[in-house]
Design an enzyme around this catalytic site. Structure first.
Site, PDB file in Angstrom:
ATOM      1  N   CYS A 107      -0.810  -2.679  -8.851  1.00  0.00           N
ATOM      2  CA  CYS A 107      -0.260  -1.399  -9.297  1.00  0.00           C
ATOM      3  C   CYS A 107       0.844  -1.640 -10.319  1.00  0.00           C
ATOM      4  O   CYS A 107       1.981  -1.980  -9.955  1.00  0.00           O
ATOM      5  CB  CYS A 107       0.286  -0.606  -8.110  1.00  0.00           C
ATOM      6  SG  CYS A 107       1.015   0.976  -8.586  1.00  0.00           S
TER       7      CYS A 107
ATOM      8  N   CYS B 273       3.821   0.696 -10.053  1.00  0.00           N
ATOM      9  CA  CYS B 273       4.662   0.435  -8.877  1.00  0.00           C
ATOM     10  C   CYS B 273       5.573  -0.761  -9.119  1.00  0.00           C
ATOM     11  O   CYS B 273       6.761  -0.735  -8.779  1.00  0.00           O
ATOM     12  CB  CYS B 273       3.794   0.132  -7.653  1.00  0.00           C
ATOM     13  SG  CYS B 273       2.593   1.381  -7.215  1.00  0.00           S
ATOM     14  N   ASP B 274       5.029  -1.823  -9.687  1.00  0.00           N
ATOM     15  CA  ASP B 274       5.729  -3.102  -9.750  1.00  0.00           C
ATOM     16  C   ASP B 274       6.115  -3.550 -11.149  1.00  0.00           C
ATOM     17  O   ASP B 274       6.809  -4.556 -11.313  1.00  0.00           O
ATOM     18  CB  ASP B 274       4.847  -4.193  -9.111  1.00  0.00           C
ATOM     19  CG  ASP B 274       4.497  -3.884  -7.666  1.00  0.00           C
ATOM     20  OD1 ASP B 274       5.322  -3.247  -6.980  1.00  0.00           O
ATOM     21  OD2 ASP B 274       3.399  -4.267  -7.222  1.00  0.00           O
TER      22      ASP B 274
END
Length: 309
Positions: free
Chosen positions: A138, A141-142
């Site tokens: 992701c 997300c990261d």
């Protein structure tokens, strides 16, 4: 001694709280049915991680989080009940269906399976070991953890292209690795990436090795045509090579295609009367927000017709 499970009764149980499931909840509640949505993780599905949605009709720009939160709040405000529980299976009794979770049994008249799909892994050595230590599924997300660093994205579809575009704005260099010589994603995004000076296409290549002791320091890629191996010095690898459905728990009640998707057509009906399916978990050629929402509406109305007044 086995603890007796709590019994809950409702009209429709929707398994999955993504776009398809939440749309189904909205339509079913508006049709006057009692609805419970079961979600194992978090509402919204994978779209919640998309920073900017540009292809949903009527919404030129909206974040995945805002889109999913709007759907969720609309369903709740209308009267749908939301439970964070994993459905373990479905069985039938004389009065209808029973959806079983670890703590409860939900008795209902119809079920809508909207389980979506999960990220496909590379299946190579050390992938699990380095997940969270440089390997991610992701980018939104990261990605912020890799600001100013060199990273790689593996994949050729829309998700991979979107990930590369996002990372190109915050990372020093982005390698986009794809096993074919052309991308499957939107041509417009490919053109945007070509204009980025810090993006390099690595085509006809597979990721064949992950390098690093405590964390990722490089990936090995192998050219499919020449067999030549190359190491790309990166601190992050974002895997975006597709999804796999999670439908095994319902294999006794529905037919599954070889790839694990639920066999159903545009009517969203499965082989079992009273069980419907919607969204990315079913057999279909196009998996987009618009088709997930459409499936949710179709499945909900079909379930309401099945139940009757």
């Amino acid at each position: 001694m086995t603890e007796e499970k709590k019994q809950v009764t409702t009209d429709i149980v929707i398994i999955g709280g993504g776009t398809a499931g939440l749309t189904a909840a909205i339509y079913a509640v508006r049709a006057g049915k009692q609805v419970i949505v079961l979600e194992a993780k978090a509402y919204g599905g994978q779209i919640v991680n998309t920073p900017d949605i540009e292809n949903y009709p009527g919404l030129a720009h909206v974040s995945g989080y805002d889109f999913a939160t709007g759907l969720y709040q609309q369903a709740i405000d209308l009267g749908a009940r939301f439970r964070y529980e994993r459905a373990l299976g479905i069985r039938e009794d004389d009065e209808g269906k029973i959806v079983e979770t670890r703590k409860r049994e939900y008795h209902c008249k119809a079920v809508i399976l909207a389980t979506g799909a999960k990220n496909r892994t590379l299946g190579i050595e050390r992938e699990e070991e380095l997940t969270g230590k440089g390997v991610s599924y992701c980018a939104t997300c990261d990605g912020s953890f890799f600001k100013g660093q060199d990273v790689a994205v593996n994949g050729g579809g829309n998700t991979a292209l979107e990930d590369a575009l996002y990372l190109a704005d915050i990372c020093n260099r982005v390698y986009l690795i794809h096993r074919r010589d052309q991308f499957r994603g939107d041509a417009a995004d490919v053109e945007k990436l070509k204009q980025k000076n810090n993006v390099e296409f690595v085509l006809n290549s597979n990721v064949t090795g992950l390098i690093g002791s405590d964390k990722l320091t490089a990936v090995e890629v192998t050219d499919k045509i020449s067999g030549e191996k190359r190491e790309l010095p990166v601190s992050g690898l974002f895997v975006a090579i597709g999804q796999v459905p999670d439908n095994k728990a319902f294999a006794d009640e529905v037919d599954l295609a070889p790839a694990g998707y639920i066999e159903a057509g545009e009517d969203c009906a499965t082989r079992t009367p009273g069980i419907f399916t919607a969204g990315d978990c079913r057999t279909k050629t196009v998996r987009q927000l618009t088709t997930a929402a459409a499936d949710g509406a179709v499945a909900a109305l079909a379930a309401c017709r099945y139940i009757g007044a």
